[in-house]
Design an enzyme around this catalytic site. Structure first.
Site, mmCIF file in Angstrom:
data_model
loop_
_atom_site.group_PDB
_atom_site.id
_atom_site.type_symbol
_atom_site.label_atom_id
_atom_site.label_comp_id
_atom_site.label_asym_id
_atom_site.label_seq_id
_atom_site.Cartn_x
_atom_site.Cartn_y
_atom_site.Cartn_z
ATOM 1 N N PHE A 133 -13.677 6.789 3.421
ATOM 2 C CA PHE A 133 -13.978 7.943 2.579
ATOM 3 C C PHE A 133 -13.102 9.126 2.985
ATOM 4 O O PHE A 133 -12.396 9.702 2.163
ATOM 5 C CB PHE A 133 -15.460 8.314 2.671
ATOM 6 C CG PHE A 133 -15.814 9.470 1.763
ATOM 7 C CD1 PHE A 133 -16.062 9.259 0.421
ATOM 8 C CD2 PHE A 133 -15.868 10.771 2.252
ATOM 9 C CE1 PHE A 133 -16.361 10.326 -0.430
ATOM 10 C CE2 PHE A 133 -16.162 11.835 1.420
ATOM 11 C CZ PHE A 133 -16.410 11.616 0.070
ATOM 12 N N ASN A 145 -11.075 -1.963 -4.155
ATOM 13 C CA ASN A 145 -9.946 -1.105 -3.815
ATOM 14 C C ASN A 145 -8.828 -1.922 -3.193
ATOM 15 O O ASN A 145 -9.068 -2.919 -2.524
ATOM 16 C CB ASN A 145 -10.392 0.032 -2.882
ATOM 17 C CG ASN A 145 -10.282 -0.333 -1.419
ATOM 18 O OD1 ASN A 145 -9.209 -0.296 -0.823
ATOM 19 N ND2 ASN A 145 -11.423 -0.729 -0.825
ATOM 20 N N TYR A 171 -6.256 0.092 -1.637
ATOM 21 C CA TYR A 171 -5.579 1.286 -1.144
ATOM 22 C C TYR A 171 -4.362 0.942 -0.277
ATOM 23 O O TYR A 171 -3.296 1.543 -0.403
ATOM 24 C CB TYR A 171 -6.541 2.137 -0.310
ATOM 25 C CG TYR A 171 -7.295 3.185 -1.087
ATOM 26 C CD1 TYR A 171 -6.623 4.200 -1.748
ATOM 27 C CD2 TYR A 171 -8.691 3.185 -1.135
ATOM 28 C CE1 TYR A 171 -7.314 5.186 -2.443
ATOM 29 C CE2 TYR A 171 -9.387 4.160 -1.824
ATOM 30 C CZ TYR A 171 -8.696 5.161 -2.477
ATOM 31 O OH TYR A 171 -9.373 6.130 -3.160
ATOM 32 N N PHE A 180 -4.172 1.305 3.159
ATOM 33 C CA PHE A 180 -4.028 2.280 4.253
ATOM 34 C C PHE A 180 -3.119 3.465 3.906
ATOM 35 O O PHE A 180 -2.175 3.765 4.642
ATOM 36 C CB PHE A 180 -3.493 1.613 5.523
ATOM 37 C CG PHE A 180 -4.456 0.717 6.240
ATOM 38 C CD1 PHE A 180 -5.797 0.680 5.913
ATOM 39 C CD2 PHE A 180 -4.003 -0.119 7.268
ATOM 40 C CE1 PHE A 180 -6.681 -0.151 6.590
ATOM 41 C CE2 PHE A 180 -4.871 -0.955 7.947
ATOM 42 C CZ PHE A 180 -6.218 -0.975 7.599
ATOM 43 N N VAL A 195 -9.026 -4.840 12.064
ATOM 44 C CA VAL A 195 -8.176 -6.006 11.798
ATOM 45 C C VAL A 195 -8.704 -6.774 10.591
ATOM 46 O O VAL A 195 -8.453 -7.968 10.446
ATOM 47 C CB VAL A 195 -8.109 -6.938 13.029
ATOM 48 C CG1 VAL A 195 -7.360 -6.271 14.160
ATOM 49 C CG2 VAL A 195 -9.504 -7.358 13.485
ATOM 50 N N SER A 208 -8.938 -5.387 7.049
ATOM 51 C CA SER A 208 -8.613 -4.980 5.685
ATOM 52 C C SER A 208 -7.823 -6.082 4.989
ATOM 53 O O SER A 208 -6.865 -6.622 5.560
ATOM 54 C CB SER A 208 -7.787 -3.695 5.689
ATOM 55 O OG SER A 208 -7.299 -3.421 4.382
ATOM 56 N N ASN A 259 -5.933 -5.596 2.455
ATOM 57 C CA ASN A 259 -4.875 -4.974 1.669
ATOM 58 C C ASN A 259 -3.590 -4.703 2.440
ATOM 59 O O ASN A 259 -2.670 -4.083 1.924
ATOM 60 C CB ASN A 259 -5.392 -3.662 1.064
ATOM 61 C CG ASN A 259 -6.589 -3.890 0.167
ATOM 62 O OD1 ASN A 259 -6.600 -4.806 -0.652
ATOM 63 N ND2 ASN A 259 -7.619 -3.070 0.317
ATOM 64 N N THR A 260 -3.540 -5.126 3.714
ATOM 65 C CA THR A 260 -2.321 -5.029 4.510
ATOM 66 C C THR A 260 -1.896 -6.445 4.883
ATOM 67 O O THR A 260 -2.639 -7.134 5.589
ATOM 68 C CB THR A 260 -2.554 -4.191 5.779
ATOM 69 O OG1 THR A 260 -2.913 -2.858 5.408
ATOM 70 C CG2 THR A 260 -1.304 -4.159 6.642
ATOM 71 N N LYS A 319 -13.725 -4.128 14.176
ATOM 72 C CA LYS A 319 -14.241 -4.255 12.811
ATOM 73 C C LYS A 319 -13.725 -5.544 12.194
ATOM 74 O O LYS A 319 -12.510 -5.771 12.115
ATOM 75 C CB LYS A 319 -13.836 -3.064 11.945
ATOM 76 C CG LYS A 319 -14.467 -3.099 10.550
ATOM 77 C CD LYS A 319 -14.333 -1.774 9.831
ATOM 78 C CE LYS A 319 -15.084 -1.788 8.509
ATOM 79 N NZ LYS A 319 -15.074 -0.475 7.840
ATOM 80 N N ASN A 359 -16.080 -5.441 6.767
ATOM 81 C CA ASN A 359 -15.205 -4.747 5.831
ATOM 82 C C ASN A 359 -15.443 -5.317 4.427
ATOM 83 O O ASN A 359 -16.462 -5.953 4.194
ATOM 84 C CB ASN A 359 -13.742 -4.945 6.271
ATOM 85 C CG ASN A 359 -12.848 -3.790 5.865
ATOM 86 O OD1 ASN A 359 -12.908 -3.317 4.738
ATOM 87 N ND2 ASN A 359 -12.006 -3.344 6.775
ATOM 88 N N GLY A 368 -23.028 -3.143 1.355
ATOM 89 C CA GLY A 368 -24.091 -3.213 0.351
ATOM 90 C C GLY A 368 -25.350 -2.456 0.700
ATOM 91 O O GLY A 368 -26.426 -2.772 0.185
ATOM 92 N N TYR A 394 -20.928 3.251 2.381
ATOM 93 C CA TYR A 394 -19.650 3.663 1.792
ATOM 94 C C TYR A 394 -19.787 3.707 0.260
ATOM 95 O O TYR A 394 -19.910 4.764 -0.326
ATOM 96 C CB TYR A 394 -18.524 2.717 2.220
ATOM 97 C CG TYR A 394 -17.191 3.054 1.583
ATOM 98 C CD1 TYR A 394 -16.476 4.184 1.983
ATOM 99 C CD2 TYR A 394 -16.642 2.261 0.581
ATOM 100 C CE1 TYR A 394 -15.263 4.510 1.405
ATOM 101 C CE2 TYR A 394 -15.426 2.570 -0.010
ATOM 102 C CZ TYR A 394 -14.735 3.695 0.395
ATOM 103 O OH TYR A 394 -13.547 4.020 -0.191
#
Length: 480
Positions: free
Chosen positions: A118, A165, A167, A169, A240, A242, A244-245, A280, A309, A360, A381
């Site tokens: 956020f 998302n 994003y 990072f 470690v 996400s 999206n990377t 995480k 995540n 959730g 979140y």
């Protein structure tokens, strides 16, 4: 002819005041006073209503308007700017004692924290604490600034209570975020507050990310993050998980994770304040992967785990057209995956390693479900984004009401679950030497009791044959 009429219009003399016209009456002081009073009261009531995070104005008007008036990312950015300005709403109520919990021997006023994602660049830390969160996590922060993935990259799934998302990072980099965190340090800090949050019974966490251009197998970005933010954080989160990377989740593999944890722990141990280090993880890991990860964690000095995540899965229950977008899914649909992973980890980690549930959570019942599965606290979140500024207070109130009904506290629920569900080390096998030593102690104790009995009865002397013969008899080989 038309031109002539137009010319006449230009030179027409407008009537002015004459002896037979009346001036406008002066405004009535009473009427002006009434208008001013009504305006002042209305503005005051609106201000009181707006600045109270509990008000329905945020949940049923401002948040939905923002969601439908602008795209998802713009709405997110506007919310951060408002909270950064100091003009955001606040939670006006002290937390109920039933909500108190403890992490690493430190008291936390309530079990509801805000997950990373956020406030990516540490812009609104105090505005978020003002909403009642006991844990504010900024980031993910990468060493060098990077824009993230191309837009659009955030998509609401309101029919499902979810969000997708990708994003990637987006970050302003270590130095910019560090400058904001350091700017919060008071000139004259309180001597009785040893927290980097500078808030009583609260914690400030920094989520560490990795630049997209960094080598996939390298741990240098995480080590740099530990060194940069360690002195100014209560908790450092090694992310470690996400999706999206590219290549990031590969660091969850056993060998790579061992090298990563060794490196970041070594860097952390060089920091005098010794911030806590938390890992995480993703919710998409298979059970055998989670068991392997738990073994690595047990053999390390990691302080805790956040689970989880976003997920790359797309449950068949999703209805909104945005379900086809690429990225990580969060919100209500991810809860089943996160809970399943958390339960597996709880069974494979000792009670000394706390778990933080994320995924959730939008109600008190959701939070308590995680607590009963062995989570020490929870993070929100997506639910925060949908419910608005009062989400944290509503969840806390719902938890308090449920706890009061059951006659327990949050700490009671967590303690019971953790003690019952956590991994316990198998007892070490007994060796013959251990058995002999134990029997010797038992024989000595028996001899002492016999001597005491003899003294009271006046029959057996401490050096009598009965007492002396007892020990050798017990120590014969067949008894071993």
């Amino acid at each position: 002819m038309a031109a002539l009429r137009q010319s006449c219009q230009l030179f027409r003399v407008r009537p002015g005041r004459t002896l037979f016209t009346k001036a406008a009456p002066p405004p009535s002081p009473i009427r002006t006073g009434i208008y001013a009073t009504v305006f002042t009261l209305s503005a005051g009531l609106f201000a009181v209503y707006y600045f109270d995070a509990r008000s329905a104005l945020h949940r049923y008007f401002l948040t939905p308007v923002l969601r439908y008036a602008v795209n998802a990312e713009t709405g997110h950015q506007l919310a951060v700017k408002v909270l950064r300005s100091g003009l955001g709403p606040k939670d006006p109520i002290a937390d109920d004692e039933r909500l108190q919990t403890e992490l690493w021997g430190k008291k936390i006023s309530n079990p509801v924290g805000l997950a990373a994602g956020f406030d990516k660049d540490g812009e609104a830390i105090d505005g978020l604490f003002d909403l009642g969160f006991s844990w504010v996590e900024v980031g993910s922060v990468t060493p060098n600034p990077q824009p993230g993935n191309p837009k659009p990259r955030v998509f609401h799934l309101p029919d499902d209570g979810g969000l997708i998302n990708r994003y990637g990072f987006p970050s302003q980099g270590h130095m910019t975020v560090l400058s904001r965190i350091k700017a919060r340090i008071p000139t004259f800090p309180s001597e009785d507050n040893d927290r980097a949050s500078f808030r009583k019974d609260s914690m400030l966490a920094v989520n560490l990310g990795k630049n997209k251009t960094s080598p996939v197998e390298s741990i240098d970005d995480f080590v740099a993050g530990v060194r940069t933010f360690g002195p100014y954080s209560d908790v450092l989160v090694v992310n470690v998980s996400s999706p999206n990377t590219p290549g990031l989740r590969g660091l969850q593999n056993k060998d790579a994770l061992e090298a990563l944890l060794t490196g970041v722990m070594s860097a952390r141990d060089q920091i005098p304040s010794k911030p806590k280090l938390v890992l995480k993880l993703a919710p998409d890991l298979e059970e055998d992967q989670l068991v392997d990860i738990a073994q690595v964690i047990r053999n390390s000095k990691i302080d805790g785990v956040i689970i989880s995540n976003t997920t790359t899965a797309r449950p068949s229950s999703l209805r909104h057209p945005n379900k086809t977008e690429t990225g990580g899914l969060s919100g209500t649909p991810v809860k089943e995956f996160s809970l399943r992973a958390l339960k597996t980890l709880r069974q494979n980690l000792p009670s000394s390693i706390p778990l933080i549930g994320c995924g959730g959570i939008s109600s008190g019942d959701d939070a308590l479900e995680y607590a009963k599965a062995g989570a020490s606290m929870v993070q929100v979140y997506t639910g925060f984004g949908y419910d608005g500024a009062g989400a944290c207070r509503r969840i806390k109130d719902q938890i308090t009401k449920k706890l009061a009904t059951e006659g327990v506290s949050w700490a009671d629920v967590v303690s019971k679950a953790v003690n019952e569900l956590s991994w316990k080390e198998a007892p070490k096998p007994t060796t013959p030497e251990t058995t002999v030593s134990q029997l010797t102690k038992e024989a000595e104790e028996l001899k002492r009791l016999l001597n005491e009995l003899g003294d009271r009865m006046g029959v057996v002397d401490p050096d009598s044959e009965v007492a002396a013969a007892t020990l050798p008899a017990i120590m014969t080989p067949h008894n071993v």
